[in-house]
Design a protein around this motif. Structure first.
Motif, PDB file in Angstrom:
ATOM      1  N   ALA A  83       5.302   0.174 -16.188  1.00  0.00           N
ATOM      2  CA  ALA A  83       4.687   0.756 -14.996  1.00  0.00           C
ATOM      3  C   ALA A  83       5.275   0.120 -13.743  1.00  0.00           C
ATOM      4  O   ALA A  83       5.640  -1.054 -13.731  1.00  0.00           O
ATOM      5  CB  ALA A  83       3.178   0.514 -15.030  1.00  0.00           C
ATOM      6  N   VAL A  84       5.362   0.928 -12.684  1.00  0.00           N
ATOM      7  CA  VAL A  84       5.769   0.449 -11.367  1.00  0.00           C
ATOM      8  C   VAL A  84       4.715   0.916 -10.378  1.00  0.00           C
ATOM      9  O   VAL A  84       4.446   2.116 -10.270  1.00  0.00           O
ATOM     10  CB  VAL A  84       7.160   0.990 -10.960  1.00  0.00           C
ATOM     11  N   LYS A  85       4.104  -0.044  -9.673  1.00  0.00           N
ATOM     12  CA  LYS A  85       3.114   0.281  -8.651  1.00  0.00           C
ATOM     13  C   LYS A  85       3.770   0.178  -7.278  1.00  0.00           C
ATOM     14  O   LYS A  85       4.531  -0.750  -7.013  1.00  0.00           O
ATOM     15  CB  LYS A  85       1.925  -0.678  -8.707  1.00  0.00           C
ATOM     16  N   PHE A  86       3.428   1.141  -6.411  1.00  0.00           N
ATOM     17  CA  PHE A  86       3.923   1.137  -5.033  1.00  0.00           C
ATOM     18  C   PHE A  86       2.718   1.175  -4.101  1.00  0.00           C
ATOM     19  O   PHE A  86       1.892   2.085  -4.175  1.00  0.00           O
ATOM     20  CB  PHE A  86       4.822   2.349  -4.782  1.00  0.00           C
ATOM     21  N   ASN A  87       2.619   0.163  -3.231  1.00  0.00           N
ATOM     22  CA  ASN A  87       1.551   0.080  -2.243  1.00  0.00           C
ATOM     23  C   ASN A  87       2.129   0.530  -0.904  1.00  0.00           C
ATOM     24  O   ASN A  87       2.986  -0.147  -0.341  1.00  0.00           O
ATOM     25  CB  ASN A  87       1.017  -1.351  -2.151  1.00  0.00           C
ATOM     26  N   SER A  88       1.663   1.661  -0.402  1.00  0.00           N
ATOM     27  CA  SER A  88       2.240   2.255   0.804  1.00  0.00           C
ATOM     28  C   SER A  88       1.636   1.715   2.111  1.00  0.00           C
ATOM     29  O   SER A  88       2.009   2.179   3.187  1.00  0.00           O
ATOM     30  CB  SER A  88       2.084   3.775   0.759  1.00  0.00           C
ATOM     31  N   ALA A  89       0.747   0.740   2.033  1.00  0.00           N
ATOM     32  CA  ALA A  89       0.155   0.173   3.256  1.00  0.00           C
ATOM     33  C   ALA A  89       1.256  -0.408   4.139  1.00  0.00           C
ATOM     34  O   ALA A  89       2.070  -1.218   3.694  1.00  0.00           O
ATOM     35  CB  ALA A  89      -0.858  -0.906   2.895  1.00  0.00           C
ATOM     36  N   GLY A  90       1.300   0.030   5.386  1.00  0.00           N
ATOM     37  CA  GLY A  90       2.289  -0.465   6.340  1.00  0.00           C
ATOM     38  C   GLY A  90       3.694   0.059   6.077  1.00  0.00           C
ATOM     39  O   GLY A  90       4.669  -0.481   6.591  1.00  0.00           O
ATOM     40  N   LYS A  91       3.810   1.115   5.281  1.00  0.00           N
ATOM     41  CA  LYS A  91       5.121   1.680   4.931  1.00  0.00           C
ATOM     42  C   LYS A  91       5.155   3.176   5.269  1.00  0.00           C
ATOM     43  O   LYS A  91       5.299   4.016   4.391  1.00  0.00           O
ATOM     44  CB  LYS A  91       5.406   1.504   3.432  1.00  0.00           C
ATOM     45  N   VAL A 143      -2.066   3.490  -3.137  1.00  0.00           N
ATOM     46  CA  VAL A 143      -1.348   2.718  -4.151  1.00  0.00           C
ATOM     47  C   VAL A 143      -1.112   3.677  -5.313  1.00  0.00           C
ATOM     48  O   VAL A 143      -2.070   4.192  -5.896  1.00  0.00           O
ATOM     49  CB  VAL A 143      -2.153   1.486  -4.616  1.00  0.00           C
ATOM     50  N   VAL A 144       0.155   3.959  -5.592  1.00  0.00           N
ATOM     51  CA  VAL A 144       0.497   4.917  -6.642  1.00  0.00           C
ATOM     52  C   VAL A 144       1.271   4.193  -7.744  1.00  0.00           C
ATOM     53  O   VAL A 144       1.838   3.122  -7.528  1.00  0.00           O
ATOM     54  CB  VAL A 144       1.318   6.096  -6.071  1.00  0.00           C
ATOM     55  N   GLU A 145       1.284   4.814  -8.928  1.00  0.00           N
ATOM     56  CA  GLU A 145       1.925   4.178 -10.080  1.00  0.00           C
ATOM     57  C   GLU A 145       2.698   5.223 -10.873  1.00  0.00           C
ATOM     58  O   GLU A 145       2.266   6.373 -10.981  1.00  0.00           O
ATOM     59  CB  GLU A 145       0.855   3.534 -10.963  1.00  0.00           C
ATOM     60  N   HIS A 146       3.841   4.797 -11.398  1.00  0.00           N
ATOM     61  CA  HIS A 146       4.630   5.663 -12.279  1.00  0.00           C
ATOM     62  C   HIS A 146       5.040   4.870 -13.512  1.00  0.00           C
ATOM     63  O   HIS A 146       5.348   3.685 -13.423  1.00  0.00           O
ATOM     64  CB  HIS A 146       5.890   6.178 -11.571  1.00  0.00           C
TER      65      HIS A 146
END
Length: 164
Positions: A110-118, A65-68
């Motif tokens: 902030a924008v969080k991106f959860n890469s699980a299943g991606k 899970v990353v955030e920018h």
């Protein structure tokens, strides 16, 4: 006598009606420029200018899970009000400011991106609804998501670990 009164009433009604129309036309002509000037001045909008409109997380591992933080400035003439910000899928969650951003002021979200299943290459869009002239703005995030080891093995063999 009744016909005479009826005629006088009809003539009076026409006279009053035509006077009102001419007066209305005259008022419209006199105020047209003033109204146009006022409306032009009332057309003040906020304008959102992002420091950058695309953020690349680079290569990350599936499940990260990353955030920018997107930084922006209101370069318009009115306070910027962001009414909504939505990611193109549930894995992308923006957190826009709730309070107005004054003209000339800076803001961020902030924008969080959860890469699980991606797994693999991902590009996600965040649509922003605000009181800008277009009403819609957007920023994007991208990443290359390295698949989990189990997923990579399944993809290479075409099997799900079953023994034959």
């Amino acid at each position: 006598m009744k016909k005479g009164l009826l005629m006088i009433a009809a003539v009076a009604a026409i006279a009053f009606t035509s006077c009102k129309e001419n007066a209305a036309d005259k008022v419209k002509e006199e105020n047209a420029k003033e109204v146009a000037d006022r409306d032009a001045k009332a057309e003040k909008f906020a304008k959102i200018e992002f420091e950058k409109e695309m953020h690349d997380f680079g290569t990350i591992n599936e499940g990260d899970v990353v955030e920018h933080i997107f930084k922006f400035k209101n370069t318009g003439d009115a306070p910027l009000v962001i009414t909504s910000a939505k990611g193109s899928c549930g894995c992308t969650v923006p957190n826009p400011p709730k309070e107005p951003i004054a003209p000339g002021a800076e803001g961020e979200f902030a924008v969080k991106f959860n890469s699980a299943g991606k797994p693999n290459s991902q590009i996600k869009t965040i649509r922003i609804t605000a009181n800008t002239e277009t009403g819609k703005d957007m920023v994007k995030i991208k990443a290359f998501v390295t698949p989990k080891a189990g997923a990579a093995a399944k993809a290479q063999t075409g099997h799900e670990g079953h023994n034959h």
